[in-house]
Scaffold this motif. Structure first.
Motif, PDB file in Angstrom:
ATOM      1  N   THR A   1       1.040  -1.170   0.060  1.00  0.00           N
ATOM      2  CA  THR A   1       0.192   0.185  -0.031  1.00  0.00           C
ATOM      3  C   THR A   1       0.930   1.254   0.084  1.00  0.00           C
ATOM      4  O   THR A   1       0.550   2.313  -0.942  1.00  0.00           O
ATOM      5  CB  THR A   1      -0.877  -0.150   1.462  1.00  0.00           C
TER       6      THR A   1
ATOM      7  N   LEU B   1       2.528   1.537  -3.364  1.00  0.00           N
ATOM      8  CA  LEU B   1       1.677   2.189  -4.403  1.00  0.00           C
ATOM      9  C   LEU B   1       1.404   3.456  -4.222  1.00  0.00           C
ATOM     10  O   LEU B   1       1.437   4.258  -5.142  1.00  0.00           O
ATOM     11  CB  LEU B   1       0.306   1.187  -4.357  1.00  0.00           C
TER      12      LEU B   1
ATOM     13  N   THR C   1       4.557   5.815  -5.302  1.00  0.00           N
ATOM     14  CA  THR C   1       4.728   5.666  -6.978  1.00  0.00           C
ATOM     15  C   THR C   1       3.856   6.321  -7.610  1.00  0.00           C
ATOM     16  O   THR C   1       4.147   7.184  -8.546  1.00  0.00           O
ATOM     17  CB  THR C   1       4.913   4.108  -7.237  1.00  0.00           C
ATOM     18  N   MET C   2       2.518   6.284  -7.121  1.00  0.00           N
ATOM     19  CA  MET C   2       1.654   6.869  -7.954  1.00  0.00           C
ATOM     20  C   MET C   2       1.592   8.502  -7.684  1.00  0.00           C
ATOM     21  O   MET C   2       1.303   9.185  -8.643  1.00  0.00           O
ATOM     22  CB  MET C   2       0.079   6.241  -7.534  1.00  0.00           C
TER      23      MET C   2
END
Length: 480
Positions: free
Chosen positions: A20, A23, A26-27
């Motif tokens: 999580t 993610l 990175t996003m």
């Protein structure tokens, strides 16, 4: 068997938190790049109003993360109970916070004019020039900026707890829960190790891309034509920032007894005395801590800028302030009582993760200093002290002021480490603001919003100062 099952569940939960967090980080970096790059190309073309546009774009980057989260909460409402919506909301908030920073880096890393002109004379189109000449040369600066965004997003404790509402769990919140609520230090240590592993992964990726911080401050000649897509995206980002600020100011005016009543209440301790000290006293604590943290951070950043440290100096940003605060709390028993038992411990800890921010500005500016000028001063007999006071300090005055301003706001808005190290009468402004916002009562909300408005006003003054510093005149991008 019970111990084995418990260990397995802990491992699975730790793996989920790792995924999580990776993610979200990175996003957040990718979305910030997608927004910030075209905005930076447009910003480089602005002749009139660039100072204002830069100030608005940079404002969210300098605000406390939990304040951004509180402003976003009404937009998503009850949907935040869905973890997928919560993750999307956190990514959106990170993107808004960092798009302006990416835009400034983009505008500051433009390629030399002669390269662009040579490519155009050889028949290359504006798109080909950008794709084959500009972007490859900007990639190191953009990679370093994206690394900074990813590291900040991976350790964004205040934003996750204010916007996630318990539906989102990251390594950061897991560490805080294990240490503060469950008193499970082994689990907290495991999660801290996973966070360090994630930081190492980001560093390896950025190293492969040749990440190198760029000089952010100097003077630049605006490009001849505006980049229309960037102007559209920039308009949307600026509108979002204005909406965020307007929402905070509107609540400061309308909540509780009104603006003047809320201002007067800052001298109190909130409804039913929920605070340990007044908001004004907390602001005084924050300002006191800031002076110490800024002095230490600038001195360390200046010293490190003369060393061959590379991107390793950014590593503390990838270590959670919660982890650093917890570690300092554990180790405080081994420190002199004059430090461990006083307010000094918090600014000392803050300087650990504020130094990389100052380094990101000072190091490239110092490396760009003319070697001929330095060598000439040394040939004339200048020692290190004279070189600093008569050559380096006057020449690098602008980036030093900008670094000091950014570090000051970073210290004022710091939340994670303060959660562990600031208590009782030494609590800081962010802690007091968050406590007011998390308790019912319009009086408490009004006080928090007035305090947030004052912080925004201070941030506006800082970004106005920073945006007054231009960029290099010999850099320009291809028109189109």
């Amino acid at each position: 068997m019970t111990g084995s099952s418990s260990g397995l569940r802990c491992s699975l939960a730790s793996g989920e938190l790792f995924v999580t967090t990776a993610l979200i980080a990175t996003m957040s970096a990718v979305v910030a790049l997608l927004l910030g790059y075209p905005v930076g190309l447009w910003l480089a073309s602005v002749r009139r109003g660039r100072k204002l546009a830069t100030s608005v774009l940079l404002l969210p980057f300098l605000l406390p993360a939990f304040l951004i989260g509180l402003a976003f909460r009404p937009v998503f409402g009850p949907w935040l109970d869905d973890s997928r919506v919560g993750i999307a909301a956190v990514v959106c908030a990170h993107a808004l916070m960092n798009a302006g920073f990416i835009a400034v880096v983009t505008a500051a890393s433009l390629v030399p004019r002669d390269q662009v002109e040579a490519a155009l004379l050889d028949g290359a189109s504006a798109g080909q020039t950008r794709r084959f000449i500009e972007i490859p040369q900007q990639l190191p600066a953009l990679s370093a900026a994206a690394l900074l965004v990813a590291l900040y997003s991976a350790t964004s404790f205040g934003l996750v707890i204010s916007l996630g509402q318990g539906a989102i769990n990251t390594l950061e919140t897991g560490i805080a829960t294990a240490a503060l609520q469950l008193l499970d230090l082994p689990t907290a240590a495991l999660l801290a190790g996973l966070q360090s592993l994630l930081t190492l992964g980001f560093f390896l990726i950025s190293r492969r891309l040749g990440a190198t911080p760029t000089v952010l401050f100097g003077d630049v000649e605006p490009v001849a034509r505006r980049f229309v897509p960037g102007m559209v995206v920039g308009g949307v980002v600026i509108a979002a920032v204005v909406w965020l600020v307007a929402g905070v100011v509107q609540r400061a005016i309308s909540a509780g007894p009104g603006l003047w009543g809320n201002i007067a209440n800052l001298a109190g301790r909130g409804s039913r005395d929920i605070l340990n000290l007044s908001v004004i006293d907390a602001l005084g604590n924050s300002l006191r801590n800031t002076l110490v943290a800024v002095a230490i951070s600038l001195a360390l950043a200046w010293w490190l800028s003369a060393k061959r440290v590379g991107l390793a100096v950014l590593a503390p940003i990838g270590i959670s302030p919660v982890v650093i605060g917890l570690g300092a709390l554990v180790l405080s028993g081994y420190l002199p009582s004059a430090i461990s038992g006083s307010w000094l411990l918090l600014p000392l800890v803050q300087s650990i993760f504020l130094t990389p921010l100052a380094f990101h500005i000072i190091a490239p500016a110092r490396r760009s200093l003319s070697r001929d000028l330095v060598d000439a001063a040394r040939l004339d007999g200048a020692n290190s002290g004279q070189l600093f006071t008569h050559v380096e300090l006057p020449t690098l005055q602008r980036p030093l002021i900008a670094a000091a301003a950014l570090v000051s706001l970073g210290s004022l808005g710091e939340f994670g480490a303060a959660t562990f190290l600031a208590y009782g009468s030494d609590q800081t402004l962010p802690l007091v603001m968050f406590r007011l916002m998390s308790r019912p009562g319009s009086e408490n909300v009004g006080m928090a919003m007035v305090a947030a408005t004052l912080f925004i006003a201070l941030a506006v003054a800082v970004v106005w100062l920073i945006s007054s510093v231009g960029r290099h005149p010999d850099r320009v991008r291809a028109d189109g």
